[in-house]
Design a protein around this motif. Structure first.
Motif, PDB file in Angstrom:
ATOM      1  N   LYS A 181      -0.465   2.931  13.533  1.00  0.00           N
ATOM      2  CA  LYS A 181      -0.626   1.968  12.443  1.00  0.00           C
ATOM      3  C   LYS A 181       0.496   2.097  11.418  1.00  0.00           C
ATOM      4  O   LYS A 181       1.081   1.092  10.992  1.00  0.00           O
ATOM      5  CB  LYS A 181      -1.982   2.156  11.757  1.00  0.00           C
ATOM      6  CG  LYS A 181      -3.169   1.672  12.574  1.00  0.00           C
ATOM      7  CD  LYS A 181      -4.481   1.979  11.861  1.00  0.00           C
ATOM      8  CE  LYS A 181      -5.661   1.390  12.600  1.00  0.00           C
ATOM      9  NZ  LYS A 181      -5.737  -0.060  12.496  1.00  0.00           N
TER      10      LYS A 181
ATOM     11  N   THR B 176      -1.352  -0.700   1.997  1.00  0.00           N
ATOM     12  CA  THR B 176      -2.056  -1.560   2.950  1.00  0.00           C
ATOM     13  C   THR B 176      -2.926  -0.723   3.893  1.00  0.00           C
ATOM     14  O   THR B 176      -4.015  -1.140   4.271  1.00  0.00           O
ATOM     15  CB  THR B 176      -1.095  -2.450   3.764  1.00  0.00           C
ATOM     16  OG1 THR B 176      -0.149  -1.633   4.458  1.00  0.00           O
ATOM     17  CG2 THR B 176      -0.367  -3.441   2.873  1.00  0.00           C
TER      18      THR B 176
ATOM     19  N   ASP C 236      -6.018   0.260   1.922  1.00  0.00           N
ATOM     20  CA  ASP C 236      -6.937  -0.873   1.835  1.00  0.00           C
ATOM     21  C   ASP C 236      -7.730  -1.052   3.128  1.00  0.00           C
ATOM     22  O   ASP C 236      -8.912  -1.405   3.102  1.00  0.00           O
ATOM     23  CB  ASP C 236      -6.171  -2.154   1.494  1.00  0.00           C
ATOM     24  CG  ASP C 236      -5.584  -2.125   0.088  1.00  0.00           C
ATOM     25  OD1 ASP C 236      -5.995  -1.256  -0.722  1.00  0.00           O
ATOM     26  OD2 ASP C 236      -4.710  -2.960  -0.192  1.00  0.00           O
ATOM     27  N   GLU C 237      -7.101  -0.786   4.253  1.00  0.00           N
ATOM     28  CA  GLU C 237      -7.774  -0.864   5.553  1.00  0.00           C
ATOM     29  C   GLU C 237      -8.915   0.160   5.624  1.00  0.00           C
ATOM     30  O   GLU C 237     -10.021  -0.146   6.094  1.00  0.00           O
ATOM     31  CB  GLU C 237      -6.742  -0.597   6.650  1.00  0.00           C
ATOM     32  CG  GLU C 237      -7.179  -0.917   8.031  1.00  0.00           C
ATOM     33  CD  GLU C 237      -6.047  -0.752   9.035  1.00  0.00           C
ATOM     34  OE1 GLU C 237      -6.379  -0.459  10.194  1.00  0.00           O
ATOM     35  OE2 GLU C 237      -4.859  -0.898   8.683  1.00  0.00           O
TER      36      GLU C 237
ATOM     37  N   ASP D  24     -11.823  -0.880   3.337  1.00  0.00           N
ATOM     38  CA  ASP D  24     -12.647  -1.902   3.995  1.00  0.00           C
ATOM     39  C   ASP D  24     -13.615  -1.266   4.993  1.00  0.00           C
ATOM     40  O   ASP D  24     -14.768  -1.691   5.106  1.00  0.00           O
ATOM     41  CB  ASP D  24     -11.770  -2.937   4.700  1.00  0.00           C
ATOM     42  CG  ASP D  24     -11.055  -3.861   3.723  1.00  0.00           C
ATOM     43  OD1 ASP D  24     -11.475  -3.932   2.548  1.00  0.00           O
ATOM     44  OD2 ASP D  24     -10.065  -4.499   4.125  1.00  0.00           O
TER      45      ASP D  24
END
Length: 190
Positions: free
Chosen positions: A132, A159, A162-163, A166
């Motif tokens: 990733k 980012t 943030d993943e 979530d």
């Protein structure tokens, strides 16, 4: 970052000293251009490291589910190595002695070192993380020593964070701290 592995590069090698449940991972690009992960540290916790549990029990600790109990200490940590949690260091059940690894770095095949707290590793294995992060660095067209290089690294980590956030929203049982550090290997990102 509690239990943070500390990398120190010298002479084309990196030494990692870890005491805790954070993890350091090296991203390697194989000759076939696939991304692979090399763990530079071991997680020192009751859940995933039987050798550490055996060491702590031999020192007088007692396993209680996913925790380690120490006679006379309040609370029960999940880690078996730590710089903190001083009351649990009785008899070296919880030790501050780091596990050390030394790895030779190759700028052509080693892309970066990623260090993160257990809040990351509860959600992803090492290979998934380096895949990733590598994909995000490539998408950002990261090149070392450019004026925008630090901003691109920050965007990649933001980012990814943030993943994970979530994921935590949908599975609160795996809610934990999220601390991350990214070290691009000099010479790889030209």
């Amino acid at each position: 970052m509690r239990g943070c592995p500390h990398p120190s590069a010298c002479g084309g090698r990196v030494a990692v000293a870890c005491a805790g449940d954070s993890r350091a991972v090296l991203c390697e690009i194989t000759p076939a251009s696939t991304v692979s992960a090399i763990d530079l540290s071991n997680d020192h916790n009751v859940e995933s490291n039987p050798a550490e549990v055996a060491r702590a029990e031999a020192a007088g600790g007692g396993r209680c589910g996913k925790y380690m109990a120490v006679n006379g200490a309040d609370g029960m940590p999940q880690v078996t190595r730590s710089l903190g949690d001083v009351a649990h260091h009785y008899g070296d059940v919880l030790t501050a002695c780091p596990e050390i690894s030394i790895t030779r770095l190759e700028k052509d095949s080693h892309a970066f070192i990623f260090i993160a707290s257990d809040g990351v590793w509860h959600h992803f294995d090492s290979k998934t993380v380096v895949e990733k992060i590598h994909a995000k660095l490539v998408a950002e067209e990261y090149i070392e020593n450019q004026p925008d290089s630090p901003a691109k690294l920050l965007k990649v980590l933001s980012t990814f964070r943030d993943e994970i956030i979530d994921l935590v929203r949908t599975n609160t049982a795996l809610k934990d701290d999220i601390s991350m550090v990214l070290f691009p290997i000099k010479g790889h990102w030209r």
